[in-house]
Design a protein around this motif. Structure first.
Motif: not given
Length: 119
Positions: A38-42, A55, A63, A78, A80, A82, A93
């Motif tokens: 799961l990709l999490s972007f600030d 991004k 991905n 995940v 992350s 930032n 994570y």
């Protein structure tokens, strides 16, 4: 580190600093092979056109391709990204299910936790 969208797309060059292996940091983790991240972007990645491009490049690199034959149908980690002080910080994570016994109508409640497993 170079990111490139082949054959004629844009490229991005990064200067990597503070590279540590998971063996040096003694972080534990057990992400399964071929599981999807799961990709999490600030929110800073949506602030300007060049950050949106970065991004999109990171999404293409990290991905899992749609309908990949070896990908698993679940997410157990995940990634992350930032943006802070002019640098992109990358963390990994692991998603862990933790069961809690709460004396209510439901006997078991599952709680998802994020445990850092890599820089």
């Amino acid at each position: 580190m170079w990111l490139n969208k082949s054959p004629s797309g844009p490229s991005v060059k990064f200067a990597c600093t503070n590279i540590n292996t998971t063996d040096e940091l003694k972080l534990t983790g057990n992400c399964l092979k071929y599981s999807r991240p799961l990709l999490s972007f600030d929110g800073a990645f949506d602030s300007s056109p060049h950050m949106k491009l970065i991004k999109e490049m990171l999404v293409h690199v990290f991905n899992t391709p749609k309908n990949h034959p070896k990908s698993k149908p679940f997410i157990d980690h995940v990634l992350s990204f930032n943006y802070h002080t002019g640098k992109i910080w990358f963390r990994v994570y692991q998603v862990v299910n933790q069961k809690e016994e709460i004396f209510t109508e439901k006997d078991d409640v599952e709680k998802l936790l994020l445990i850092e497993v890599g820089p």
